[in-house]
Motif scaffolding. Structure first.
Motif, short mmCIF file in Angstrom:
data_model
loop_
_atom_site.label_atom_id
_atom_site.label_comp_id
_atom_site.label_asym_id
_atom_site.label_seq_id
_atom_site.Cartn_x
_atom_site.Cartn_y
_atom_site.Cartn_z
N GLU A 117 28.07 33.55 37.37
CA GLU A 117 27.15 32.43 36.67
C GLU A 117 26.01 32.58 36.43
O GLU A 117 25.29 32.64 35.35
CB GLU A 117 28.06 31.03 36.41
CG GLU A 117 29.46 31.38 35.68
CD GLU A 117 29.83 30.00 35.81
OE1 GLU A 117 29.38 28.70 36.52
OE2 GLU A 117 31.45 29.87 36.06
N ASP A 118 25.71 32.10 37.53
CA ASP A 118 23.83 32.72 38.05
C ASP A 118 23.16 33.44 37.38
O ASP A 118 22.15 33.77 37.35
CB ASP A 118 23.98 32.43 39.41
CG ASP A 118 24.48 31.21 40.18
OD1 ASP A 118 24.42 30.23 39.01
OD2 ASP A 118 24.84 30.80 41.04
N ILE B 175 39.92 28.67 52.06
CA ILE B 175 39.37 29.91 52.21
C ILE B 175 39.53 30.06 50.67
O ILE B 175 38.48 31.27 49.94
CB ILE B 175 40.78 30.81 52.44
CG1 ILE B 175 40.08 30.10 54.46
CG2 ILE B 175 40.05 32.32 53.25
CD1 ILE B 175 40.82 31.15 55.40
N VAL B 176 40.87 30.85 50.05
CA VAL B 176 41.21 31.26 48.79
C VAL B 176 40.43 30.58 47.22
O VAL B 176 40.05 31.12 47.01
CB VAL B 176 42.30 31.39 48.27
CG1 VAL B 176 42.98 32.31 47.17
CG2 VAL B 176 43.20 32.50 49.48
N GLY B 177 40.34 29.38 47.49
CA GLY B 177 39.80 28.18 46.53
C GLY B 177 38.07 28.71 46.46
O GLY B 177 37.36 28.40 46.07
N GLY B 178 38.02 28.43 48.00
CA GLY B 178 36.10 28.25 48.32
C GLY B 178 35.69 30.11 47.76
O GLY B 178 34.76 30.31 46.95
N SER C 2 35.27 30.29 44.00
CA SER C 2 34.06 29.38 43.50
C SER C 2 33.57 30.12 43.74
O SER C 2 32.23 30.29 43.00
CB SER C 2 34.80 27.75 44.17
OG SER C 2 35.80 27.48 43.44
N PHE C 3 33.29 30.84 44.72
CA PHE C 3 31.92 31.54 45.66
C PHE C 3 31.44 32.30 44.35
O PHE C 3 30.11 32.41 43.18
CB PHE C 3 31.53 31.73 47.10
CG PHE C 3 30.92 32.90 47.27
CD1 PHE C 3 29.50 32.32 47.26
CD2 PHE C 3 31.00 34.57 47.03
CE1 PHE C 3 28.20 33.31 47.96
CE2 PHE C 3 29.47 35.06 47.56
CZ PHE C 3 28.46 34.86 48.09
N PHE C 4 32.45 33.68 44.54
CA PHE C 4 32.08 35.04 43.48
C PHE C 4 31.66 33.63 41.95
O PHE C 4 30.68 34.82 41.15
CB PHE C 4 33.04 35.81 43.18
CG PHE C 4 33.51 36.65 44.50
CD1 PHE C 4 31.93 37.80 44.74
CD2 PHE C 4 33.59 36.28 45.74
CE1 PHE C 4 32.14 38.34 45.90
CE2 PHE C 4 33.97 37.47 46.56
CZ PHE C 4 32.93 37.80 47.07
N LYS D 156 35.06 41.35 41.53
CA LYS D 156 35.48 40.72 42.96
C LYS D 156 36.01 38.99 41.85
O LYS D 156 36.30 38.32 42.89
CB LYS D 156 34.63 40.22 43.27
CG LYS D 156 34.23 41.69 44.40
CD LYS D 156 32.92 41.52 45.04
CE LYS D 156 32.02 43.17 46.50
NZ LYS D 156 31.52 43.41 47.25
N ALA D 157 34.34 38.60 40.99
CA ALA D 157 35.31 37.08 40.53
C ALA D 157 36.53 37.32 40.28
O ALA D 157 37.25 36.28 41.18
CB ALA D 157 34.48 36.59 40.01
N ALA D 158 36.84 37.99 39.16
CA ALA D 158 38.54 37.97 38.55
C ALA D 158 39.31 38.14 39.94
O ALA D 158 40.73 37.98 39.96
CB ALA D 158 38.29 39.22 37.18
N PHE D 159 38.83 38.70 41.02
CA PHE D 159 40.04 39.20 41.70
C PHE D 159 40.82 37.95 43.17
O PHE D 159 41.72 38.23 42.50
CB PHE D 159 39.79 40.84 42.60
CG PHE D 159 40.41 41.51 44.20
CD1 PHE D 159 41.80 41.71 43.77
CD2 PHE D 159 40.30 40.56 45.57
CE1 PHE D 159 42.87 41.62 44.47
CE2 PHE D 159 41.07 40.79 47.06
CZ PHE D 159 42.31 40.80 46.36
#
Length: 388
Positions: free
Chosen positions: A221-222, A208-211, A214-216, A257-260
């Protein structure tokens, strides 16, 4: 730079040791100092792993890791977490659990030790997933090519890490967990169901946390890549400028959100690393405050070391360090599962991690010297050719 990065650690060490001497005398001061060294030795590989993640984040979130993160590490994982575990496993209300931790040290130690199989299974599976996802990924830089190259080919099966982790968990639940020694040496008890449930919890937490992290991260990056291509097409930006824009997350740092979620991921990793330190600390003291103070000082140094590695660019200069740290994580994950039944000295646990990181550091030095030598030889050949 050394003083700026480790200044808080030095200050907290001085204040912590002074407080320990004032409250518990010379014996308490010695206990806190030993616990600090124990935490640093057990968590050195944690600093390397954290640095690999932290360098992707913005300066703001790096400061958050060193400030808010240390509060979570010291008070959350070293003080509150063991008490929460006691409350849950012994089915005590929070007030009674706190009372046991403060006033009944022997019972507190017994309750935390009894909860060790669940703690070890949760932390062991979380760390094992970190190791498996690293070792099964195809990387441009490989340390032990004879091992990592074939594993990278197997890693093309996306669910392989989860399958391997579940197999390891089932083996642990049906072997070491079936006859766990009771604290005090009076017989054994079957903890298979507990270990299985806690291990699945660790696996799910990682996914959950890693996923989410990685998603954000991939989404950011995209977006950066799309912005870079748009700028190049609309303004005729040079190729190099577009490339710099494309690599924005690694240079500017993750935000929002990615950093959080990356920060949250870091905290869960730190929690998993702290399990063996908290359990091992009972070999030295069963006073919850001595434990929290000593381990907290050690955790502060690990935080500072993480930031130092990021600011110095150490992982870029010594490219095998991350490999060594992940191998140390894999070893720690296995050792945590083994400690469900068998007691393993902390010197062995910490020593394996230090040796693996030292070996990867030495290999990095050898690689750097070899590349420098090749570069000098190429320049000499070019000079000779030009002269002719």
């Amino acid at each position: 730079m050394l003083l700026r990065t480790f200044g808080w650690s030095f200050g907290i060490t001085a204040a912590g040791l002074a407080l320990a001497g004032l409250l518990w005398g010379w014996q308490g001061l010695a206990v806190v100092a030993i616990l600090s060294v124990l935490e640093i030795s057990l968590s050195f590989d944690n600093a390397v792993i954290n640095a690999g993640i932290l360098r992707k984040m913005s300066p703001f979130w790096q400061k958050m890791f060193l400030t808010i993160g240390i509060l979570i590490a010291v008070f959350g994982m070293r003080l509150v977490f063991p008490v929460v575990i006691v409350a849950i496993t012994a089915k005590l209300n929070p007030i009674e659990a706190v009372n046991v931790a403060i006033n009944d040290h022997d019972r507190y130690e017994s309750l935390v030790t009894s909860a060790h199989p669940a703690i070890a299974a949760f932390g062991g599976m979380f760390l094992l997933m970190i190791f498996l996802d690293f070792i099964l990924e195809d990387r441009d830089i490989q340390w032990l090519r004879w091992l990592e190259k074939p594993l990278a080919k197997l890693g093309k099966l996306e669910t392989l890490s989860v399958v391997v982790a579940m197999v390891v968990l089932m083996i642990a639940a049906t072997t070491v967990a079936t006859s766990v020694p009771v604290h005090g040496g009076h017989g054994t008890i079957d903890k298979g169901a507990t270990v299985l449930l806690a291990g699945v919890g660790g696996l799910v937490t990682y996914l959950i946390v890693g996923g989410i992290s990685s998603f954000f991260e991939n989404r950011l990056e995209d977006m950066e890549e799309a912005d870079g291509e748009g700028a190049e097409g609309a303004e005729g930006a040079p190729k190099g400028a577009a490339a710099d824009k494309k690599n924005g997350p690694s240079v500017v740092g993750l935000v929002g959100k990615a950093a959080f979620f990356m920060f949250l991921y870091l905290e869960v990793i730190d929690a998993s690393f702290s399990f063996d330190g908290v359990i091992g600390a009972f070999a030295i003291t069963n006073d919850v405050f001595e434990m929290a103070l000593g381990l907290g000082i050690g955790a502060m140094y690990i935080r500072s070391l993480t930031v130092f590695l990021v600011r110095k660019g150490t992982l870029d200069d010594y490219v095998y360090l991350e490999h060594g740290a992940h191998y140390a994580i894999g070893a720690l994950a296995v050792l945590l599962l083994v400690t469900i039944k068998y007691e393993i000295n902390e010197v062995i646990t910490g020593g394996i991690g230090v040796l693996l990181i030292a070996a990867s550091f030495w290999s990095s030095l050898v690689r750097n010297r070899r590349q420098e030598a090749l570069g000098e030889n190429s320049e000499n050949k070019a000079e000779v050719t030009s002269g002719v």
